[in-house]
Design a protein around this motif. Structure first.
Motif, PDB file in Angstrom:
ATOM      1  N   THR A  13      -8.142  -4.398  12.265  1.00 54.51           N
ATOM      2  CA  THR A  13      -8.861  -3.509  11.354  1.00 54.51           C
ATOM      3  C   THR A  13      -8.761  -4.005   9.916  1.00 54.51           C
ATOM      4  O   THR A  13      -9.733  -3.932   9.151  1.00 54.51           O
ATOM      5  CB  THR A  13      -8.303  -2.078  11.456  1.00 54.51           C
ATOM      6  N   ALA A  14      -7.593  -4.530   9.543  1.00 54.25           N
ATOM      7  CA  ALA A  14      -7.435  -5.072   8.189  1.00 54.25           C
ATOM      8  C   ALA A  14      -8.388  -6.234   7.952  1.00 54.25           C
ATOM      9  O   ALA A  14      -9.011  -6.333   6.880  1.00 54.25           O
ATOM     10  CB  ALA A  14      -5.983  -5.511   7.967  1.00 54.25           C
ATOM     11  N   LEU A  15      -8.535  -7.125   8.934  1.00 56.42           N
ATOM     12  CA  LEU A  15      -9.467  -8.240   8.782  1.00 56.42           C
ATOM     13  C   LEU A  15     -10.903  -7.738   8.686  1.00 56.42           C
ATOM     14  O   LEU A  15     -11.712  -8.268   7.912  1.00 56.42           O
ATOM     15  CB  LEU A  15      -9.320  -9.207   9.954  1.00 56.42           C
ATOM     16  N   ALA A  16     -11.223  -6.712   9.482  1.00 57.23           N
ATOM     17  CA  ALA A  16     -12.567  -6.142   9.414  1.00 57.23           C
ATOM     18  C   ALA A  16     -12.852  -5.574   8.030  1.00 57.23           C
ATOM     19  O   ALA A  16     -13.963  -5.711   7.497  1.00 57.23           O
ATOM     20  CB  ALA A  16     -12.731  -5.064  10.484  1.00 57.23           C
ATOM     21  N   GLN A  17     -11.866  -4.958   7.425  1.00 62.22           N
ATOM     22  CA  GLN A  17     -12.025  -4.403   6.077  1.00 62.22           C
ATOM     23  C   GLN A  17     -12.198  -5.495   5.024  1.00 62.22           C
ATOM     24  O   GLN A  17     -12.739  -5.233   3.949  1.00 62.22           O
ATOM     25  CB  GLN A  17     -10.822  -3.518   5.728  1.00 62.22           C
ATOM     26  N   LEU A  18     -11.756  -6.711   5.358  1.00 64.38           N
ATOM     27  CA  LEU A  18     -11.927  -7.833   4.441  1.00 64.38           C
ATOM     28  C   LEU A  18     -13.253  -8.558   4.651  1.00 64.38           C
ATOM     29  O   LEU A  18     -13.506  -9.577   4.006  1.00 64.38           O
ATOM     30  CB  LEU A  18     -10.772  -8.834   4.602  1.00 64.38           C
ATOM     31  N   VAL A  93      -3.122   1.797  11.004  1.00 61.13           N
ATOM     32  CA  VAL A  93      -4.515   1.356  11.090  1.00 61.13           C
ATOM     33  C   VAL A  93      -5.296   1.922   9.910  1.00 61.13           C
ATOM     34  O   VAL A  93      -5.247   3.116   9.622  1.00 61.13           O
ATOM     35  CB  VAL A  93      -5.158   1.810  12.412  1.00 61.13           C
ATOM     36  N   GLY A  94      -5.984   1.033   9.197  1.00 59.47           N
ATOM     37  CA  GLY A  94      -6.777   1.449   8.062  1.00 59.47           C
ATOM     38  C   GLY A  94      -6.092   1.319   6.722  1.00 59.47           C
ATOM     39  O   GLY A  94      -6.746   1.376   5.677  1.00 59.47           O
ATOM     40  N   GLN A  95      -4.756   1.129   6.726  1.00 62.79           N
ATOM     41  CA  GLN A  95      -4.018   0.968   5.479  1.00 62.79           C
ATOM     42  C   GLN A  95      -4.218  -0.445   4.922  1.00 62.79           C
ATOM     43  O   GLN A  95      -4.490  -1.399   5.652  1.00 62.79           O
ATOM     44  CB  GLN A  95      -2.530   1.212   5.707  1.00 62.79           C
ATOM     45  N   GLN A  96      -4.085  -0.578   3.607  1.00 61.09           N
ATOM     46  CA  GLN A  96      -4.184  -1.890   2.972  1.00 61.09           C
ATOM     47  C   GLN A  96      -2.961  -2.734   3.322  1.00 61.09           C
ATOM     48  O   GLN A  96      -1.843  -2.230   3.339  1.00 61.09           O
ATOM     49  CB  GLN A  96      -4.285  -1.736   1.455  1.00 61.09           C
ATOM     50  N   PRO A  97      -3.151  -4.026   3.599  1.00 64.16           N
ATOM     51  CA  PRO A  97      -2.004  -4.893   3.883  1.00 64.16           C
ATOM     52  C   PRO A  97      -1.106  -5.064   2.664  1.00 64.16           C
ATOM     53  O   PRO A  97      -1.593  -5.118   1.532  1.00 64.16           O
ATOM     54  CB  PRO A  97      -2.656  -6.226   4.275  1.00 64.16           C
ATOM     55  N   VAL A  98       0.200  -5.159   2.915  1.00 65.35           N
ATOM     56  CA  VAL A  98       1.167  -5.492   1.878  1.00 65.35           C
ATOM     57  C   VAL A  98       1.538  -6.961   2.071  1.00 65.35           C
ATOM     58  O   VAL A  98       2.052  -7.348   3.124  1.00 65.35           O
ATOM     59  CB  VAL A  98       2.417  -4.598   1.972  1.00 65.35           C
ATOM     60  N   ASP A  99       1.275  -7.776   1.067  1.00 70.55           N
ATOM     61  CA  ASP A  99       1.418  -9.223   1.205  1.00 70.55           C
ATOM     62  C   ASP A  99       2.867  -9.656   1.047  1.00 70.55           C
ATOM     63  O   ASP A  99       3.534  -9.303   0.077  1.00 70.55           O
ATOM     64  CB  ASP A  99       0.556  -9.916   0.152  1.00 70.55           C
ATOM     65  N   GLY A 100       3.341 -10.449   2.027  1.00 72.10           N
ATOM     66  CA  GLY A 100       4.672 -11.020   1.941  1.00 72.10           C
ATOM     67  C   GLY A 100       4.692 -12.395   1.316  1.00 72.10           C
ATOM     68  O   GLY A 100       5.753 -12.960   1.052  1.00 72.10           O
ATOM     69  N   GLY A 101       3.502 -12.985   1.119  1.00 70.54           N
ATOM     70  CA  GLY A 101       3.387 -14.244   0.394  1.00 70.54           C
ATOM     71  C   GLY A 101       3.678 -15.509   1.162  1.00 70.54           C
ATOM     72  O   GLY A 101       3.626 -16.599   0.585  1.00 70.54           O
ATOM     73  N   LEU A 102       3.992 -15.410   2.462  1.00 66.24           N
ATOM     74  CA  LEU A 102       4.385 -16.601   3.226  1.00 66.24           C
ATOM     75  C   LEU A 102       3.427 -16.941   4.366  1.00 66.24           C
ATOM     76  O   LEU A 102       3.734 -17.815   5.187  1.00 66.24           O
ATOM     77  CB  LEU A 102       5.792 -16.407   3.804  1.00 66.24           C
TER      78      LEU A 102
END
Length: 212
Positions: A13-18, A93-102
């Motif tokens: 779902t996160a990829l779909a939102q992007l 599901v539906g929440q914005q991803p939190v980036d870990g940077g790696l």
């Protein structure tokens, strides 16, 4: 280029939102065309996804699973496919991803995946296969160590880093050499520091002992 997502869970779902899509769910056919097919399923669904993908499109499969599943890909002749190791967290599901940077990715569709994440401001490096393998081991160590300690102590990954750092170090020091010998590779120094730094970015996440 036609991007496709297999799996409608948190990452799919996160990829779909992007902007990637469409989302294909279990039992639905893979659309014809050419472009990356982002496989956002559990590891135990991989055999079924591969089997249901037309032979002409299997080279387009992009695997986003945790754990060491490269032997499974080789068994299906997909050892040269794109593999991404995701270091971002999606709490629901539906929440914005939190980036870990790696996050890293390697393979034919690596740049396309990196570009897609960049649409959401997520960092993703395109790397060679040997660096990807080392990253797979480190992420597996993170899942095993923090999953165990979070479950045993009933704490989040951030709390485990703050309160149980010596146990994190002890487990990594025990497990990392086993992985290095088994897979004939050498991890870069600073594994514990990198794993704890990642945990700090998703400090409220609570790991658990589960499928790897």
């Amino acid at each position: 280029m036609n991007e496709v997502i297999v799996g409608g869970g948190r990452v799919g779902t996160a990829l779909a939102q992007l902007g990637a899509g469409p989302v294909v769910r279990r039992g639905e056919p893979i659309p014809h065309g050419r472009g990356p097919i982002y496989v956002c399923t559990r590891n135990d669904d991989l055999e079924g996804v591969i089997a249901s993908t037309p032979a002409s499109r299997r080279r387009d499969l992009v695997f986003l699973q945790n754990g060491m599943f490269l032997d499974l890909l080789a068994d299906h002749g997909l050892q040269d496919n794109t593999v991404a190791l995701v270091y971002f967290a999606v709490s629901r599901v539906g929440q914005q991803p939190v980036d870990g940077g790696l996050t890293v990715v390697s393979g034919p569709w690596a740049q396309a995946f990196s570009d897609r994440l960049a649409c959401g401001g997520l960092v993703c490096r395109v790397v060679q296969a040997d660096e990807l393998r080392r990253s797979l081991v480190e992420k597996l160590l993170w899942s095993c160590v923090f999953g165990l300690l979070c479950q045993v102590h009933g704490r989040t990954v951030g709390q485990v880093c703050a309160e149980r750092r010596e146990q994190v170090s002890a487990l990594v020091e025990e497990l990392a050499p086993l992985a290095e010998r088994a897979l004939d590779l050498s991890l870069e120094p600073g594994v514990v520091e990198r794993l704890c730094a990642y945990s700090a970015t998703i400090s409220d996440y609570r790991g658990a002992v589960k499928e790897m």
